[in-house]
Write an enzyme that holds these catalytic residues in place. Structure first.
Site, PDB file in Angstrom:
ATOM      1  N   GLY A  40      54.427  -2.341  50.963  1.00  0.00           N
ATOM      2  CA  GLY A  40      54.306  -0.880  50.893  1.00  0.00           C
ATOM      3  C   GLY A  40      55.353  -0.190  50.039  1.00  0.00           C
ATOM      4  O   GLY A  40      55.371   1.017  49.944  1.00  0.00           O
ATOM      5  N   CYS A  41      56.219  -0.957  49.432  1.00  0.00           N
ATOM      6  CA  CYS A  41      57.425  -0.363  48.857  1.00  0.00           C
ATOM      7  C   CYS A  41      57.419  -0.247  47.345  1.00  0.00           C
ATOM      8  O   CYS A  41      58.365  -0.658  46.692  1.00  0.00           O
ATOM      9  CB  CYS A  41      58.616  -1.199  49.283  1.00  0.00           C
ATOM     10  SG  CYS A  41      58.526  -1.691  50.987  1.00  0.00           S
ATOM     11  N   ILE A  42      56.344   0.247  46.746  1.00  0.00           N
ATOM     12  CA  ILE A  42      56.344   0.266  45.288  1.00  0.00           C
ATOM     13  C   ILE A  42      56.369   1.693  44.721  1.00  0.00           C
ATOM     14  O   ILE A  42      55.583   2.490  45.103  1.00  0.00           O
ATOM     15  CB  ILE A  42      55.140  -0.505  44.731  1.00  0.00           C
ATOM     16  CG1 ILE A  42      55.289  -1.970  45.144  1.00  0.00           C
ATOM     17  CG2 ILE A  42      55.126  -0.446  43.239  1.00  0.00           C
ATOM     18  CD1 ILE A  42      54.094  -2.590  45.690  1.00  0.00           C
TER      19      ILE A  42
END
Ligand SMILES: Cc1cc2nc3c(=O)[nH]c(=O)nc-3n(C[C@H](O)[C@H](O)[C@H](O)COP(=O)(O)OP(=O)(O)OC[C@H]3O[C@@H](n4cnc5c(N)ncnc54)[C@H](O)[C@@H]3O)c2cc1C
Lengths: 431, 101
Positions: free
Chosen positions: B99-101
């Site tokens: 989820g970290c983009i």
């Protein structure tokens, strides 16, 4: 007659509509195919321009245009919102109850801001001491707030990933530093950057360079800050808890950052109709697609691109542009009954404004993180991950290129959908 | 019994191979991250994370965890300070959530 229906006419929808219209020109004119695009907003907004509005460096008229002229003549434009989608019957419902059916549907409805998801965000301080610059209204209101700001603590905050243009809040912090310096009040302003990530950016090498820049500019970095709620004084929180300030950002693990002005990037989700079309979207209502072909995992005649798709790359206009090249090919292949091209590699590139008329550039994809080196542009190499005036000019020139090359769906010389490795210094992540 | 030192991990401390994991490894990673003892509530989350990853190929987000693991977001942060999704994934021996983009 084959009906191609495109939902949303933002960056992604417009580019793919115009590309398909050109590619399928003869079939469109012969009445064998038609292309319809639906979007309730008659105005197209150039979102990268929003960053400059709060600082008085751009204005509404410069970053908006009538939607219709951005779309090819042969594309039918319907000014309405989609309220429901039924993948089983291949139909969508519009706000006035009309149903449109399709043979092939492309979801390009982008991401929407959901500030209500965070407790206290849209409370009494909303658009007073709590601001966002991801919408035109928000950016303008923030501009007024900056005009009146005489000193205190400005907190720039990302609530939750993914967000559009993950570097935009950092750019905002850099530009705020330059803005307050130019106003002669930088010594009276404390700037804090609070992010849920464990660094300034998602990818380690870039996070390092950007972290240094924050340090140089005296911007405090608060990492792994997961916003749980926002307290504003008007909401009845005791003033001593807030240090006499306008409000406080509070994390789930009860860390508090009091602020005088909060610039937050609210939670992003996909369009509401994606939530109700069972099996189409993920937990955040982004369409679940094959990240290389952009085909929906729910049904083969549905595709998604741009911010609406759940591809594990940045939500950025550049990504929409690169995806459109692959999607154009895949639509044609699907119409002809051929196998899809799995060509999208996650390519993203963006300029990062760093203030004082400088910017840097990053370029990456699914497998390669942003690296230093030179970007092989047709008109000469541009430094990567390094501040330069040329990059700033590139960022400004991009607005012209956006309206005149990108939206009409023309290719950029020297910039390919597939990322180039030439010119990049390949590093290990651990470096 | 396998020990943590014997299994390959990446720079951020996540296991390289999902199959290297067992409950002792989980306890060791937890201790390293400052959680001396894994309670039933911890295990509920870690198991849910791991099962979801194995079934779907990706780790659930905080949002899904809060909704479906049976543990509310607030408690998740109390159990796994500084980012439950990431820490629970690490303890569960699965890759860092995307989820970290
Ligand atoms: C402040 C800011 C700075 C940015 N800077 C950059 C940058 O420098 N470089 C870069 O590459 N990208 C940048 N971006 C990101 C870029 O603007 C987006 O990634 C891009 O616009 C995505 O295109 P899209 O078509 O997927 O979504 P959008 O362009 O947002 O378009 C979505 C469209 O769908 C329509 N829509 C929504 N719901 C419905 C519905 N229910 N029915 C019908 N239509 C609907 C909307 O009206 C909208 O027109 C920035 C974004 C922001 C906010």
């Amino acid at each position: 007659m084959r009906h191609i229906l495109i939902l949303g006419a933002g960056t992604a929808g417009t580019v793919i509509a115009n590309r398909l219209s050109r590619r399928l020109r003869s079939q469109l004119r012969a009445g064998r195919v038609n292309i319809t695009i639906v979007d309730p907003d008659p105005v197209h907004l150039y979102q990268p321009g929003l960053l400059f509005i709060p600082f008085g460096e751009s204005f509404r008229e410069r970053i908006t245009k009538d939607r219709r002229p951005t779309l090819d003549r042969d594309v039918r434009y319907v000014a309405s919102a989609i309220t429901a989608m039924d993948p089983d019957s291949d139909t969508v419902t519009l706000a006035d109850g009309t149903r449109l059916s399709y043979d092939l549907c492309i979801v390009a409805t982008g991401a929407r801001l959901v500030p209500e998801e965070t407790e206290g965000m849209t409370g009494p301080g909303w658009r007073e001491s709590v601001h966002e610059f991801y919408s035109l209204e928000g950016a303008e209101r923030l501009g007024y707030a900056l005009d009146c700001f005489v000193g205190g603590r400005v907190v720039v905050n990302v609530v939750e990933m993914p967000i559009k243009c993950p570097v935009a809040p950092l750019e905002f912090a850099f530009l705020a530093d330059a803005y307050f310096t130019n106003c002669g009040i930088r010594d009276k302003v404390e700037i804090v950057y609070a992010t849920p990530l464990d660094g300034a950016f998602t990818k380690p090498v870039a996070a390092k360079s950007l972290g240094h820049l924050l340090e140089e500019k005296g911007i405090l970095l608060e990492t792994e800050f997961n916003t749980g709620r926002i307290e504003t004084r008007a909401a009845g929180a005791p003033a001593d808890e807030l240090d006499g300030r306008a409000g406080a950002l509070v994390s789930w693990d009860e860390r508090r950052i009091p602020f005088d002005l909060l610039v937050t990037v609210p939670v992003h989700k996909g369009a509401a109709f994606i939530a109700t079309a069972a099996g189409l979207g993920d937990a955040m209502d982004f369409v679940m697609v094959n990240p290389r072909t952009l085909q929906s995992q729910r049904k083969p005649n549905i595709f998604a691109l741009g911010d609406a798709a759940n591809c594990p790359t940045s939500k950025a206009g550049s990504v929409a542009h690169f995806q459109a090249e692959v999607l154009e090919e895949n639509v044609v292949r699907m119409l002809e009954g051929r196998a899809l091209d799995a060509g999208f590699d996650g390519h993203a590139n963006c300029f990062i404004e760093t203030g004082h008329r400088k910017a840097l550039l990053i370029d990456f994809n699914y497998d390669t993180e942003p690296l230093p080196g030179m970007f092989p542009y047709a008109w000469g190499p541009v430094p990567l991950l390094k501040e330069s005036r040329l990059n700033h000019l590139g960022k400004l020139a991009f607005r012209h290129a956006y309206w005149n090359r990108l939206l009409p769906g023309r290719d950029f010389p020297g910039i390919d959908a597939k990322m180039k490795r030439s010119g990049k210094r390949m590093l290990q992540t651990q470096d | 019994m396998t020990t943590l030192a014997a299994v390959p991990r990446n720079a951020e401390g996540f296991l390289e191979r999902v199959e290297d994991w067992d409950r002792d490894i989980a306890r060791e990673i937890a201790r390293e991250a400052g959680i001396p003892e894994l309670s039933d509530r911890h295990w509920l989350v870690v198991n849910y994370m791991r099962d979801t990853y194995i079934a779907t190929g990706s780790a659930p987000t905080i949002r899904t965890l809060g909704k479906e693991s049976g543990v509310q977001v607030k408690e998740l942060y109390a159990l796994f300070p500084k980012g439950p999704a990431k820490l629970a994934a690490k303890i569960g021996g699965i890759p860092k959530p995307k989820g970290c983009i």
